[in-house]
Design an enzyme around this catalytic site. Sequence first.
Site, short mmCIF file in Angstrom:
data_model
loop_
_atom_site.label_atom_id
_atom_site.label_comp_id
_atom_site.label_asym_id
_atom_site.label_seq_id
_atom_site.Cartn_x
_atom_site.Cartn_y
_atom_site.Cartn_z
N GLY A 46 -28.96 -53.75 12.03
CA GLY A 46 -29.18 -53.13 13.33
C GLY A 46 -27.91 -52.79 14.08
O GLY A 46 -27.95 -52.34 15.22
N TYR A 51 -21.85 -50.59 15.79
CA TYR A 51 -21.04 -51.64 16.43
C TYR A 51 -20.13 -52.33 15.40
O TYR A 51 -18.93 -52.52 15.63
CB TYR A 51 -21.99 -52.64 17.07
N ILE A 86 -19.77 -51.98 24.14
CA ILE A 86 -21.22 -51.84 24.33
C ILE A 86 -21.93 -52.01 22.98
O ILE A 86 -21.30 -51.89 21.92
CB ILE A 86 -21.60 -50.46 24.92
N PRO A 119 -15.15 -62.95 18.20
CA PRO A 119 -16.13 -63.95 18.64
C PRO A 119 -17.42 -63.86 17.85
O PRO A 119 -17.80 -62.78 17.37
CB PRO A 119 -16.40 -63.58 20.11
N GLY A 152 -19.13 -61.56 32.14
CA GLY A 152 -19.24 -62.15 30.80
C GLY A 152 -17.92 -62.70 30.28
O GLY A 152 -17.16 -63.35 31.02
N ILE A 153 -17.63 -62.41 29.01
CA ILE A 153 -16.40 -62.93 28.38
C ILE A 153 -15.18 -62.44 29.16
O ILE A 153 -14.23 -63.19 29.40
CB ILE A 153 -16.32 -62.47 26.90
N ASN A 198 -11.37 -55.96 26.02
CA ASN A 198 -12.59 -56.74 25.80
C ASN A 198 -13.85 -55.89 25.95
O ASN A 198 -14.89 -56.19 25.36
CB ASN A 198 -12.58 -57.90 26.81
N1 CAA Z 1 -31.52 -62.37 11.29
C1 CAA Z 1 -32.73 -62.77 10.82
N2 CAA Z 1 -33.83 -62.01 10.95
C2 CAA Z 1 -33.72 -60.85 11.60
C3 CAA Z 1 -32.51 -60.39 12.09
C4 CAA Z 1 -31.38 -61.22 11.92
N3 CAA Z 1 -30.19 -60.88 12.36
N4 CAA Z 1 -32.70 -59.19 12.67
C5 CAA Z 1 -33.99 -58.90 12.53
N5 CAA Z 1 -34.62 -59.91 11.90
C6 CAA Z 1 -36.03 -60.00 11.55
C7 CAA Z 1 -36.96 -60.00 12.76
O1 CAA Z 1 -37.09 -61.29 13.32
C8 CAA Z 1 -38.23 -59.49 12.16
O2 CAA Z 1 -38.82 -60.53 11.41
P1 CAA Z 1 -40.43 -60.64 11.28
O3 CAA Z 1 -40.83 -59.40 10.51
O4 CAA Z 1 -40.62 -61.93 10.55
O5 CAA Z 1 -40.96 -60.67 12.68
C9 CAA Z 1 -37.73 -58.44 11.17
O6 CAA Z 1 -36.39 -58.81 10.85
C10 CAA Z 1 -37.77 -57.02 11.73
O7 CAA Z 1 -37.05 -57.05 12.97
P2 CAA Z 1 -37.47 -56.23 14.23
O8 CAA Z 1 -38.96 -56.25 14.42
O9 CAA Z 1 -36.63 -56.66 15.39
O10 CAA Z 1 -37.09 -54.73 13.75
P3 CAA Z 1 -36.76 -53.50 14.66
O11 CAA Z 1 -36.56 -52.34 13.73
O12 CAA Z 1 -37.70 -53.38 15.79
O13 CAA Z 1 -35.35 -53.88 15.31
C11 CAA Z 1 -33.07 -54.53 15.31
C12 CAA Z 1 -34.27 -54.05 14.48
C13 CAA Z 1 -32.65 -53.49 16.33
C14 CAA Z 1 -31.99 -54.76 14.32
C15 CAA Z 1 -33.45 -55.82 16.08
O14 CAA Z 1 -33.93 -56.75 15.15
C16 CAA Z 1 -32.25 -56.45 16.77
O15 CAA Z 1 -31.94 -56.12 17.91
N6 CAA Z 1 -31.53 -57.35 16.08
C17 CAA Z 1 -30.37 -58.02 16.61
C18 CAA Z 1 -29.10 -57.27 16.30
C19 CAA Z 1 -27.96 -58.11 16.79
O16 CAA Z 1 -27.64 -59.16 16.25
N7 CAA Z 1 -27.27 -57.65 17.84
C20 CAA Z 1 -26.19 -58.42 18.39
C21 CAA Z 1 -26.03 -58.03 19.84
S1 CAA Z 1 -24.86 -59.11 20.63
C22 CAA Z 1 -23.39 -58.61 20.01
O17 CAA Z 1 -23.26 -57.65 19.35
C23 CAA Z 1 -22.22 -59.46 20.38
C24 CAA Z 1 -21.48 -59.85 19.17
O18 CAA Z 1 -20.37 -59.35 18.95
C25 CAA Z 1 -22.02 -60.87 18.29
#
Ligand code: CAA
Length: 238
Positions: A143, A147, A85, A177, A13-14, A82
């Site tokens: 969520g 992190y 998790i 990032p 990855g990065i 870097n």
């Molecule tokens: N923006 C907009 N809408 C979002 C959202 C977001 N960031 N996160 C969740 N939603 C929405 C979903 O699309 C869903 O909408 P609908 O009801 O219209 O379908 C609603 O909110 C509920 O979401 P989930 O069904 O997914 O709820 P859950 O409880 O099952 O899961 C969660 C919650 C774990 C937060 C999951 O939504 C998720 O994994 N979100 C992403 C979190 C994220 O951005 N992680 C980044 C990982 S990469 C990283 O971290 C690198 C970095 O440095 C950027």
Amino acid sequence: MSQLALVTGGTRGIGAAISRELTHKGYRVIASYASNKEAARLFSAETGIQTIAFDIADENACKTAINYIETEHGSISMLVHNAGITADSTLEKMASDQWHRVIRTNLNSCFYLTQAVLDGMRAQNFGRLIYLSSVNGLKGQRGQCNYAAAKAAIIGFAKSIALEVANKGITANVIAPGYIDTEMVRAVPKPVLEKIIGTIPVGRLGTAEEIAHCVSFLADKHAGFITGSTLSANGGMY
Ligand code: CAA
């Protein structure tokens, strides 16, 4: 002899893009990884970059690994921390283990690794400490309270270290990032990721090479006046 850089999580990855970029810049690079031996073997075979496996969440493992690297290769001039998790969940559903694992791996590791490399940098009167935070450490993310807390704390950590080592030719900076096209981001549920991409003004995910370029900038010998800073690369998201 050219300077030595340690890139944690440097085989995928990065981190892999950073390892490659620093090699092109003339550094001797050691890329660390946690457990994916096959990815490390392929990366090393393709790039010629040396790899080392250790758990950054384990203080003794960090000390032992840095000691080994410095005995074999000489003092480390640059640490690019870097590796990290995710264990995403809303707070309501988050298990205690998800909280502690992310804090140990993403934040405690900064303390272990930095303490272990600083003596060598002090002796050289030169050093570059570069920590990978995240846009989500700046703005928060549904969520990701674990992190985001760790990634925000890294900024306070780096700003403090910057003050402690400024008179030793050592800089400490952070890169934050945004959403980059990596396995970690591709693991976000597709409909959620599509919504997130919709909030990125540039209209796409970033590339690992774009973050490696930020590292290259902060690593440069002419970047000695930049310390305690946070460089955002998030496509205008925040
Ligand atoms: N923006 C907009 N809408 C979002 C959202 C977001 N960031 N996160 C969740 N939603 C929405 C979903 O699309 C869903 O909408 P609908 O009801 O219209 O379908 C609603 O909110 C509920 O979401 P989930 O069904 O997914 O709820 P859950 O409880 O099952 O899961 C969660 C919650 C774990 C937060 C999951 O939504 C998720 O994994 N979100 C992403 C979190 C994220 O951005 N992680 C980044 C990982 S990469 C990283 O971290 C690198 C970095 O440095 C950027």
